[in-house]
Scaffold this active site. Structure first.
Site, PDB file in Angstrom:
ATOM      1  N   HIS A 178       3.913  11.325  -6.247  1.00  0.00           N
ATOM      2  CA  HIS A 178       2.745  11.265  -7.160  1.00  0.00           C
ATOM      3  C   HIS A 178       2.412   9.884  -6.872  1.00  0.00           C
ATOM      4  O   HIS A 178       3.311   9.175  -7.338  1.00  0.00           O
ATOM      5  CB  HIS A 178       2.075  11.768  -8.366  1.00  0.00           C
TER       6      HIS A 178
ATOM      7  N   GLU B 143      -0.957  10.379 -11.343  1.00  0.00           N
ATOM      8  CA  GLU B 143      -0.924  10.211 -12.687  1.00  0.00           C
ATOM      9  C   GLU B 143      -1.216  10.030 -13.117  1.00  0.00           C
ATOM     10  O   GLU B 143      -1.583   8.233 -12.858  1.00  0.00           O
ATOM     11  CB  GLU B 143       0.607  10.254 -12.773  1.00  0.00           C
TER      12      GLU B 143
ATOM     13  N   GLU C  66      -4.043   3.632   1.560  1.00  0.00           N
ATOM     14  CA  GLU C  66      -4.172   3.721   2.871  1.00  0.00           C
ATOM     15  C   GLU C  66      -4.678   5.761   3.058  1.00  0.00           C
ATOM     16  O   GLU C  66      -3.923   6.449   2.465  1.00  0.00           O
ATOM     17  CB  GLU C  66      -3.436   3.467   3.565  1.00  0.00           C
TER      18      GLU C  66
ATOM     19  N   HIS D 215       1.129  -1.175  -0.128  1.00  0.00           N
ATOM     20  CA  HIS D 215      -0.365  -0.174  -0.278  1.00  0.00           C
ATOM     21  C   HIS D 215       0.810   1.442  -0.120  1.00  0.00           C
ATOM     22  O   HIS D 215       2.153   1.224   0.381  1.00  0.00           O
ATOM     23  CB  HIS D 215      -1.233  -0.345   1.208  1.00  0.00           C
TER      24      HIS D 215
END
Length: 121
Positions: free
Chosen positions: A74, A116, A55, A6
């Site tokens: 990002h 993105e 998360e 995550h």
């Protein structure tokens, strides 16, 4: 063996962020964790296809926006329906940067994190 699990974003308005990621990317809640004292809540979002989760961490006492620095980091998603997502994100008003020569663009979430969008190549 090691694999991705995550990535975390801290958020000010958890419900707003959950709704944004559902509408913009199609992510759904896969599990939640509440602290015993109510000071934080963690929600994991997934795409239903991979095991990777986003998360979202909400801190009860946090009132000021998070300092995202120069926004040099990002999260990226790839899609086989790039044009449809671009249109949806235009309608949502969340596109913050486009690079047509690279064939990519970025959207902002409610807390200013950049995501993105990349076409499958």
């Amino acid at each position: 063996m090691i694999e991705f699990n995550h990535f975390n974003f801290n958020v000010l308005d958890l419900e707003k962020s959950i709704a944004f990621y559902k509408e913009a990317i199609g992510l759904s809640v896969v599990r939640e964790k509440d602290s015993s004292d109510g000071s934080f809540k963690i929600v994991y979002l997934g795409d239903g296809r991979t095991g990777f989760n986003l998360e979202l961490t909400w801190m009860r006492d946090r009132k000021e926006p998070y300092n995202l620095g120069d926004e040099e980091f990002h999260l990226a998603f790839k899609t086989d329906d790039y044009d449809a997502f671009h249109k949806k994100h235009e309608e949502m008003g969340c596109i913050c940067y486009e690079n047509p020569s690279m064939g990519i663009y970025f959207i902002n979430d409610p807390d200013g994190y950049w995501i993105e969008i990349v076409p499958v190549r």
